[in-house]
Design a protein around this motif. Structure first.
Motif, PDB file in Angstrom:
ATOM      1  N   TRP A 131       0.854  -1.185   0.000  1.00  0.00           N
ATOM      2  CA  TRP A 131       0.000   0.000   0.000  1.00  0.00           C
ATOM      3  C   TRP A 131       0.888   1.232   0.000  1.00  0.00           C
ATOM      4  CZ3 TRP A 131      -0.644   3.907   3.709  1.00  0.00           C
ATOM      5  CH2 TRP A 131      -1.806   4.696   3.576  1.00  0.00           C
ATOM      6  N   ALA A 132       0.626   2.166  -0.909  1.00  0.00           N
ATOM      7  CA  ALA A 132       1.501   3.331  -1.065  1.00  0.00           C
ATOM      8  C   ALA A 132       0.857   4.642  -0.646  1.00  0.00           C
ATOM      9  CB  ALA A 132       1.969   3.438  -2.516  1.00  0.00           C
ATOM     10  N   GLY A 133      -0.418   4.626  -0.264  1.00  0.00           N
ATOM     11  CA  GLY A 133      -1.078   5.854   0.165  1.00  0.00           C
ATOM     12  C   GLY A 133      -2.410   6.037  -0.527  1.00  0.00           C
ATOM     13  N   GLY A 134      -2.875   7.266  -0.528  1.00  0.00           N
ATOM     14  CA  GLY A 134      -4.156   7.547  -1.165  1.00  0.00           C
ATOM     15  C   GLY A 134      -4.700   8.898  -0.770  1.00  0.00           C
ATOM     16  N   ARG A 135      -5.927   9.144  -1.225  1.00  0.00           N
ATOM     17  CA  ARG A 135      -6.627  10.398  -0.941  1.00  0.00           C
ATOM     18  C   ARG A 135      -8.094  10.086  -0.731  1.00  0.00           C
ATOM     19  NH1 ARG A 135      -3.310   9.693  -4.248  1.00  0.00           N
ATOM     20  NH2 ARG A 135      -4.719   9.098  -5.914  1.00  0.00           N
TER      21      ARG A 135
ATOM     22  N   PHE B 229      -8.534  13.913   3.203  1.00  0.00           N
ATOM     23  CA  PHE B 229      -7.336  13.429   3.881  1.00  0.00           C
ATOM     24  C   PHE B 229      -6.457  12.758   2.842  1.00  0.00           C
ATOM     25  CE2 PHE B 229      -4.588  11.315   6.901  1.00  0.00           C
ATOM     26  CZ  PHE B 229      -4.633  12.147   8.006  1.00  0.00           C
ATOM     27  N   SER B 230      -5.202  13.191   2.766  1.00  0.00           N
ATOM     28  CA  SER B 230      -4.249  12.604   1.823  1.00  0.00           C
ATOM     29  C   SER B 230      -3.164  11.875   2.595  1.00  0.00           C
ATOM     30  CB  SER B 230      -3.628  13.679   0.929  1.00  0.00           C
ATOM     31  OG  SER B 230      -2.948  14.650   1.702  1.00  0.00           O
ATOM     32  N   LEU B 231      -2.654  10.788   1.988  1.00  0.00           N
ATOM     33  CA  LEU B 231      -1.687   9.929   2.660  1.00  0.00           C
ATOM     34  C   LEU B 231      -0.604   9.512   1.678  1.00  0.00           C
ATOM     35  CD1 LEU B 231      -4.573   7.865   4.045  1.00  0.00           C
ATOM     36  CD2 LEU B 231      -2.818   8.636   5.638  1.00  0.00           C
ATOM     37  N   ARG B 232       0.616   9.400   2.187  1.00  0.00           N
ATOM     38  CA  ARG B 232       1.692   8.821   1.389  1.00  0.00           C
ATOM     39  C   ARG B 232       2.569   7.964   2.295  1.00  0.00           C
ATOM     40  NH1 ARG B 232       6.275  11.764  -2.488  1.00  0.00           N
ATOM     41  NH2 ARG B 232       7.268   9.815  -3.135  1.00  0.00           N
TER      42      ARG B 232
END
Length: 274
Positions: free
Chosen positions: A82-86, A229-232
């Motif tokens: 899993w590399a992240g998302g928004r 919410f953004s994730l990396r």
């Protein structure tokens, strides 16, 4: 590979409150779990819309086979992370009601990184409840080759050293098992230590990226109603570590024991009522 872009699959589920209580307790959260028809905490939708497959339809890592009749195309790379998302939250999902999730392949990219060939797949998940779109989530996955023992892993970036507040988190094998069970995540890196070390070259069990994201969003939810919410993800976290969940303004991140940056998140909150 390009033919896969635009491919969709649909899952329906009733948002059973029992799963919410189970996740609430597994995470060790304080207070009373939300009840029937109460809004779900952010990101708790991960325990729904299970994608169940027969044993012979699974790959060596416990995920469904890729390629063939599978949803994600075969990219010639055996390892998945899993590399992240928004995420955008248009309104709360409520327990006890039927909902539908449509997953669509948005993008497939092949690249070459410091560790060799990489493939990135972006999925879009739209969750509808009561005829209204409630959540849109873009999920970024990365596919990797098997590790080369002769090639050291590239170093992770250093986490920010200044924060407004921080709390410590630990992840036991029991928690990783319970989260895998609640999300029906069969990925063996989260519960099979021998597979982790022998096949994928990790020093211990890998903490789910989504579990780290869950703690980040719960922390953010204490400061307001999340709209975006953004994730990396930058580096894995392992079950033998004690990490820090740090906050500076609207940014939230996981800092490893060695100071590395594991996951960075940023929240956009709904305006406060006048």
């Amino acid at each position: 590979m390009e033919d896969a872009v635009g491919k969709s699959q649909v899952a329906t589920d009733v948002l059973d409150p029992t799963r919410i209580v189970a996740l609430f307790l597994a995470l060790g959260l304080d207070g009373k779990p939300p009840g029937h028809y109460d809004p779900l905490p952010p990101y708790f939708h991960q325990v729904y819309f299970w994608d169940v497959h027969r044993p012979e339809e699974l790959g060596r890592d416990g995920h469904p086979h890729i390629g063939g009749d599978g949803f994600i195309p075969d990219l010639g790379l055996p390892r998945r992370m899993w590399a992240g998302g928004r995420l955008t939250f248009f309104g709360p999902l409520r327990q006890g009601l039927p909902a539908q999730k449509t997953s669509t392949i948005e993008k497939v990219q092949l690249k070459t990184g410091r560790s060799g060939p990489l493939a990135f797949v972006t999925l879009r998940h739209d969750i509808v409840e009561g005829g209204m779109l409630r959540v849109t989530e873009y999920e970024d996955l990365v596919y990797l080759p098997d590790p080369d023992p002769a090639r050291p892993r590239p170093p992770a970036p250093v986490a920010p050293e200044v924060w407004d507040d921080a709390i410590e988190l630990t992840f036991t094998p029991t928690l990783l098992f319970r989260y895998s069970a609640l999300t029906l995540n069969g990925h063996r890196i989260h519960y099979d230590r021998d597979y982790c070390q022998r096949v994928e070259g990790y020093p211990g069990l890998v903490v789910h990226g989504q579990l780290l994201a869950q703690f980040l969003m719960l922390r953010a939810n204490a400061h307001g109603t999340i709209r975006h919410f953004s994730l990396r993800a930058y580096a894995p976290v392992f079950d033998f570590e004690t990490v820090q969940l740090c906050r500076a303004g609207d940014r939230y991140w996981i800092r490893g024991e060695d100071g590395r940056l594991a996951v960075m998140g940023e929240a956009v909150f709904a305006p406060s009522p006048l």
